[in-house]
Scaffold this active site. Structure first.
Site, PDB file in Angstrom:
ATOM      1  N   CYS A 108      46.980  26.231  41.808  1.00 30.19           N
ATOM      2  CA  CYS A 108      47.528  26.319  40.445  1.00 30.19           C
ATOM      3  C   CYS A 108      49.017  26.010  40.384  1.00 30.19           C
ATOM      4  O   CYS A 108      49.573  25.854  39.298  1.00 30.19           O
ATOM      5  CB  CYS A 108      47.233  27.682  39.842  1.00 30.19           C
ATOM      6  SG  CYS A 108      45.485  28.087  39.878  1.00 30.19           S
ATOM      7  N   HIS A 233      52.119  28.715  34.514  1.00 37.01           N
ATOM      8  CA  HIS A 233      50.697  28.520  34.797  1.00 37.01           C
ATOM      9  C   HIS A 233      49.895  29.445  33.883  1.00 37.01           C
ATOM     10  O   HIS A 233      50.240  30.606  33.689  1.00 37.01           O
ATOM     11  CB  HIS A 233      50.415  28.823  36.267  1.00 37.01           C
ATOM     12  CG  HIS A 233      48.960  28.900  36.572  1.00 37.01           C
ATOM     13  ND1 HIS A 233      48.077  27.922  36.167  1.00 37.01           N
ATOM     14  CD2 HIS A 233      48.218  29.847  37.209  1.00 37.01           C
ATOM     15  CE1 HIS A 233      46.852  28.260  36.548  1.00 37.01           C
ATOM     16  NE2 HIS A 233      46.916  29.420  37.171  1.00 37.01           N
ATOM     17  N   ASN A 263      41.938  29.213  32.308  1.00 37.47           N
ATOM     18  CA  ASN A 263      42.768  28.812  33.442  1.00 37.47           C
ATOM     19  C   ASN A 263      42.256  27.473  33.986  1.00 37.47           C
ATOM     20  O   ASN A 263      41.146  27.393  34.513  1.00 37.47           O
ATOM     21  CB  ASN A 263      42.676  29.908  34.520  1.00 37.47           C
ATOM     22  CG  ASN A 263      43.475  29.587  35.763  1.00 37.47           C
ATOM     23  OD1 ASN A 263      43.907  28.457  35.971  1.00 37.47           O
ATOM     24  ND2 ASN A 263      43.651  30.583  36.614  1.00 37.47           N
TER      25      ASN A 263
HETATM   26  O1  UT7 Z   1      45.228  30.944  39.008  1.00 38.18           O
HETATM   27  C1  UT7 Z   1      45.035  32.163  39.649  1.00 38.18           C
HETATM   28  C2  UT7 Z   1      43.636  32.604  39.377  1.00 38.18           C
HETATM   29  N1  UT7 Z   1      43.387  34.008  39.248  1.00 38.18           N
HETATM   30  C3  UT7 Z   1      44.059  34.844  38.452  1.00 38.18           C
HETATM   31  O2  UT7 Z   1      45.042  34.539  37.840  1.00 38.18           O
HETATM   32  C4  UT7 Z   1      43.525  36.237  38.328  1.00 38.18           C
HETATM   33  C5  UT7 Z   1      44.601  37.265  38.189  1.00 38.18           C
HETATM   34  N2  UT7 Z   1      43.999  38.537  37.807  1.00 38.18           N
HETATM   35  C6  UT7 Z   1      43.664  38.787  36.547  1.00 38.18           C
HETATM   36  O3  UT7 Z   1      43.850  37.997  35.655  1.00 38.18           O
HETATM   37  C7  UT7 Z   1      43.058  40.161  36.264  1.00 38.18           C
HETATM   38  O4  UT7 Z   1      43.157  40.953  37.415  1.00 38.18           O
HETATM   39  C8  UT7 Z   1      41.585  40.060  35.797  1.00 38.18           C
HETATM   40  C9  UT7 Z   1      41.504  39.457  34.403  1.00 38.18           C
HETATM   41  C10 UT7 Z   1      40.769  39.247  36.786  1.00 38.18           C
HETATM   42  C11 UT7 Z   1      41.004  41.463  35.725  1.00 38.18           C
HETATM   43  O5  UT7 Z   1      41.800  42.256  34.856  1.00 38.18           O
HETATM   44  P1  UT7 Z   1      42.262  43.715  35.320  1.00 38.18           P
HETATM   45  O6  UT7 Z   1      42.992  44.311  34.200  1.00 38.18           O
HETATM   46  O7  UT7 Z   1      42.983  43.556  36.627  1.00 38.18           O
HETATM   47  O8  UT7 Z   1      40.891  44.446  35.483  1.00 38.18           O
HETATM   48  P2  UT7 Z   1      40.301  45.183  36.776  1.00 38.18           P
HETATM   49  O9  UT7 Z   1      39.926  44.197  37.809  1.00 38.18           O
HETATM   50  O10 UT7 Z   1      41.223  46.286  37.131  1.00 38.18           O
HETATM   51  O11 UT7 Z   1      38.963  45.783  36.167  1.00 38.18           O
HETATM   52  C12 UT7 Z   1      38.986  46.800  35.135  1.00 38.18           C
HETATM   53  C13 UT7 Z   1      37.555  47.118  34.762  1.00 38.18           C
HETATM   54  C14 UT7 Z   1      36.655  47.349  35.983  1.00 38.18           C
HETATM   55  O12 UT7 Z   1      35.733  48.383  35.634  1.00 38.18           O
HETATM   56  P3  UT7 Z   1      35.985  49.891  36.137  1.00 38.18           P
HETATM   57  O13 UT7 Z   1      36.072  49.812  37.645  1.00 38.18           O
HETATM   58  O14 UT7 Z   1      37.275  50.316  35.502  1.00 38.18           O
HETATM   59  O15 UT7 Z   1      34.786  50.614  35.624  1.00 38.18           O
HETATM   60  C15 UT7 Z   1      35.914  46.051  36.116  1.00 38.18           C
HETATM   61  O16 UT7 Z   1      34.654  46.202  36.712  1.00 38.18           O
HETATM   62  O17 UT7 Z   1      36.979  46.004  34.047  1.00 38.18           O
HETATM   63  C16 UT7 Z   1      35.752  45.620  34.667  1.00 38.18           C
HETATM   64  N3  UT7 Z   1      35.569  44.215  34.493  1.00 38.18           N
HETATM   65  C17 UT7 Z   1      35.038  43.661  33.389  1.00 38.18           C
HETATM   66  N4  UT7 Z   1      34.545  44.227  32.279  1.00 38.18           N
HETATM   67  C18 UT7 Z   1      34.090  43.396  31.326  1.00 38.18           C
HETATM   68  C19 UT7 Z   1      35.927  43.199  35.338  1.00 38.18           C
HETATM   69  N5  UT7 Z   1      35.627  42.005  34.784  1.00 38.18           N
HETATM   70  C20 UT7 Z   1      35.062  42.276  33.587  1.00 38.18           C
HETATM   71  C21 UT7 Z   1      34.549  41.460  32.549  1.00 38.18           C
HETATM   72  N6  UT7 Z   1      34.077  42.064  31.441  1.00 38.18           N
HETATM   73  N7  UT7 Z   1      34.555  40.116  32.616  1.00 38.18           N
END
Ligand code: UT7
Length: 313
Positions: A108, A233, A263
């Site tokens: 990226c 990005h 993204n």
């Molecule tokens: O170019 C680089 C590519 N990658 C990135 O840029 C990714 C960078 N990371 C992010 O953007 C974020 O970490 C994410 C969007 C991937 C996730 O957001 P977050 O605020 O870090 O959420 P989390 O991973 O802490 O998950 C929070 C909750 C979890 O449930 P519990 O454990 O609190 O019960 C996840 O299981 O949200 C849940 N969850 C979802 N719920 C609904 C994870 N993905 C989803 C989803 N829909 N798609």
């Protein structure tokens, strides 16, 4: 000697996948995706070459130059159509480009790596006109049953035509870096789908972009409040906002398209830049800060002094 941006273009597939569409097949919701990422919809389809060709053709037409006058092309992509040959070979043939062409994979941060490389090749006299493209079909390496990644990615392309110029050029300062010890945090094995520790990427992304952008501004002796537009990005609106806050740049100065594109890795910075141009957000003399991070983990920043039509009038 330096490099001047002479033209630009973009391409997106026609098929739109909304958050509501994803709700039908995944345990997710429009509200969660929007609140946690800022993404509303993404475009899916085509091959990387097709998108690169369309964006490249548009940039050449906008610049008003012939394809065979380009003497070097860089295609920044992390989703080539084949392992061999480089996807740039297809693009070179389809557009009738002159000189050589190669693919560049810095994930990226790829477009910033490509821009810095193009600037160096133009400044050294190796090339006099270059086509720089960021093009991706991340949908092909996305596991559509994995809600952790499927909600994030999209396909698209953006391109710039760059000319050698006798003055210092538009690129004022840059910073490229990599922490290869973190390469496990975000990866896609050959033939497989993207695997990611989202929270870890998030944490590293903010730090990497802020540190890299700060080094770049310091090298140019520019204060954050002098930056007219940040083109980050487009991974997550919360990453963009956190980076702006820590840099001391008002959030309103960030260019964003991720609500419509998701993204798109190497394509995200040129897509956001061209969107900002079309919205008349840039004037000649403005300082524009590009900054990205990605798998590797790579990072890269570039400070540009904007020049309205790009050409030497
Ligand atoms: O170019 C680089 C590519 N990658 C990135 O840029 C990714 C960078 N990371 C992010 O953007 C974020 O970490 C994410 C969007 C991937 C996730 O957001 P977050 O605020 O870090 O959420 P989390 O991973 O802490 O998950 C929070 C909750 C979890 O449930 P519990 O454990 O609190 O019960 C996840 O299981 O949200 C849940 N969850 C979802 N719920 C609904 C994870 N993905 C989803 C989803 N829909 N798609």
């Amino acid at each position: 000697m330096g490099a001047r941006i002479r033209g630009w273009g973009t391409a997106l597939p026609t098929e739109i996948v909304t958050n509501a569409d994803l709700e039908k097949t995944l345990d997710t919701s429009d509200a969660w995706i929007l609140a946690r990422t800022g993404i509303r919809e993404r475009r899916i389809g085509s091959s990387t070459a097709e998108l690169a060709i369309a964006a490249g053709r548009s940039a050449l037409a906008h610049a008003g130059v012939e394809a065979d006058s380009v003497d070097l092309t860089i295609l920044c992509t992390t989703t080539p159509d084949d392992s061999v040959p480089a996807t740039s070979a297809h693009v070179h043939d389809a557009l009738g480009l002159g000189g050589g062409a190669f693919d560049l994979n810095a994930a990226c941060a790829g477009f910033v790596y490509g821009l810095v490389t193009a600037d160096a090749l133009l400044s050294s006299g190796t090339a006099s006109r270059m086509l720089l493209i960021g093009a991706e079909t991340l949908s092909r390496i996305t596991d559509w049953t994995d809600r952790n990644t499927a909600v994030l990615f999209g396909d698209g392309a953006g391109a710039l035509v760059l000319d050698r110029t006798a003055d210092e050029g538009q690129l004022l300062a840059s910073d490229l870096g990599l922490d290869g010890s973190a390469r496990h945090v975000l990866r896609a094995p050959i033939g497989g789908a993207i695997q990611m520790d989202g929270r870890e990427v998030f944490r590293r992304a903010v730090r990497a972009m802020v540190d890299s952008a700060t080094r770049t501004l310091q090298r140019a002796k520019v204060r954050p409040d002098q930056v007219a537009l940040v083109v980050p990005h487009q991974a997550n609106i919360r990453i963009i906002q956190a980076a702006c806050d820590r840099l001391g740049i008002d959030r309103s100065r960030a260019a964003t398209v991720l609500d419509r594109t998701g993204n798109t890795s190497s394509a995200s910075i040129p897509l956001a830049l061209v969107d900002a141009i079309h919205k008349d957000r840039l004037e000649t003399g403005d300082l524009v800060l590009l900054t990205g991070f990605g798998a590797g983990m790579t990072w890269g920043s570039a400070l540009i002094r904007w020049h309205a039509e790009g050409t030497d009038q």
